[in-house]
Design an enzyme around this catalytic site. Structure first.
Site, short mmCIF file in Angstrom:
data_model
loop_
_atom_site.label_atom_id
_atom_site.label_comp_id
_atom_site.label_asym_id
_atom_site.label_seq_id
_atom_site.Cartn_x
_atom_site.Cartn_y
_atom_site.Cartn_z
N LYS A 282 -33.01 -26.07 -34.61
CA LYS A 282 -32.15 -25.46 -33.70
C LYS A 282 -30.81 -25.94 -33.45
O LYS A 282 -30.03 -25.61 -33.11
CB LYS A 282 -32.68 -25.02 -32.04
N LYS B 81 -28.14 -18.13 -27.19
CA LYS B 81 -29.39 -17.54 -26.72
C LYS B 81 -29.52 -16.02 -26.84
O LYS B 81 -28.33 -15.50 -27.15
CB LYS B 81 -29.70 -17.90 -25.44
N ALA C 192 -33.65 -22.08 -26.71
CA ALA C 192 -32.33 -21.55 -27.48
C ALA C 192 -32.50 -21.37 -28.66
O ALA C 192 -33.47 -21.80 -29.44
CB ALA C 192 -31.37 -22.82 -27.00
N ASP C 193 -31.58 -20.68 -29.16
CA ASP C 193 -31.40 -20.20 -30.54
C ASP C 193 -30.67 -21.13 -31.67
O ASP C 193 -31.02 -21.70 -32.60
CB ASP C 193 -31.16 -18.81 -31.00
N THR D 51 -37.62 -17.62 -21.64
CA THR D 51 -38.13 -16.66 -22.36
C THR D 51 -38.26 -17.23 -23.90
O THR D 51 -37.65 -17.95 -24.46
CB THR D 51 -37.42 -15.25 -22.47
N GLY D 52 -39.22 -16.66 -24.41
CA GLY D 52 -39.55 -17.16 -25.90
C GLY D 52 -40.75 -17.80 -26.37
O GLY D 52 -41.58 -17.96 -25.43
N ASP E 192 -35.65 -23.56 -20.46
CA ASP E 192 -35.48 -22.34 -21.41
C ASP E 192 -35.68 -22.76 -22.82
O ASP E 192 -34.95 -23.95 -22.86
CB ASP E 192 -34.11 -21.80 -20.80
N GLU F 44 -31.56 -14.76 -18.26
CA GLU F 44 -31.70 -16.12 -18.64
C GLU F 44 -30.49 -16.88 -17.86
O GLU F 44 -30.34 -17.70 -17.21
CB GLU F 44 -31.75 -16.36 -20.29
#
Ligand SMILES: O=C[C@H](O)[C@H](O)[C@H](O)COP(=O)(O)O
Length: 232
Positions: A126, A99, A88-89, A29-30, A86, A108
């Site tokens: 990040k 995340k 990540a933050d 997602t994102g 995926d 996730e």
């Protein structure tokens, strides 16, 4: 396209190139994995990739997969996930993650942890030395347990705040119908322990710490004015 978006696009595309025909693919997602999903769709369309099935980690991923022609399946229908991709933050030097910036970390974590190979796609902004230094830690909580969960988080030394909606009055509601509490910890010294401690609070569904799960991190960055991809 902005530099940030160009990095996301290139890294999202690089990860999509690693998917093989016949694979069951966890779809993250994102904004970065949105590009991965788009390029998987392109590869299917031009015949470079065949017979993949996606397992979406959110409503957003599921909508994008349908838009780009990726057939979907569920965890009830498959006995494996070959690869998950995926965003990540935050990513630390041990490839541990924060995340949940898009409130999708619960699904996730289920999908990413099941994957044979878990690839994280990020732009260079990040990368951090220590988790929690630039991003609050998301915790999904059952709405009726919000107050006691916040009190328990304060006892652990965290400063919790309920995530509020944008263009929506009231809190963000997750795909599962729950709230997200974003927590500031002065220092996350032991991510593995904190991940377990938070999940042990009654009412917590899942937190955004992903410890020891990542196989590969692909980083998009700009070097000498060019977007390049490097692997951690
Ligand atoms: O809940 C959302 C996810 O964990 C995202 O993968 C994460 O927030 C990174 O998103 P983006 O690629 O948009 O920065």
């Amino acid at each position: 396209m902005s530099t940030a978006n160009a990095m996301k696009r290139e890294v999202g595309k690089a990860a999509a190139q690693r998917v093989k025909s016949g694979s069951i693919v966890g779809l993250g997602t994102g904004s970065t994995t949105a590009y991965t999903i788009e390029f998987l769709g392109e590869r299917l369309k031009n015949g470079d990739l065949k017979d993949i099935k996606g397992i979406p980690t959110s409503f957003q991923a599921s909508v994008l997969a349908k838009q780009f022609g990726i057939p979907l399946t569920t965890l009830d229908e498959v006995d494996r996930i070959d690869i998950a991709i995926d965003g990540a933050d935050e990513v630390d030097p041990q490839k541990n993650l924060i995340k949940g910036g898009g409130a999708a970390h619960t699904r996730e974590k289920i999908v990413d942890c099941l994957a044979e190979v878990f690839i994280v796609v990020v732009d260079s902004s990040k990368l951090v030395d220590k988790l929690g230094s630039t991003f609050l830690l998301p915790v999904e909580v059952l709405p009726m347990a919000m107050t006691p969960v916040m009190a328990a988080i304060k006892k652990l030394g965290g400063t919790p705040e309920l995530r509020m909606g944008v263009k929506k009055a009231g809190p963000v509601i997750t795909d599962q119908g729950n709230f997200v509490i974003d927590v500031k910890f002065e220092s996350i010294d032991n991510p593995a322990e904190l991940e377990k401690t938070l999940n042990n609070i009654p009412g917590v569904l899942e937190n955004g710490l992903f410890v020891g799960v990542t196989d590969v991190v692909l980083v998009g960055e700009v070097v000498d004015g060019k977007t390049v991809i490097r692997e951690l």
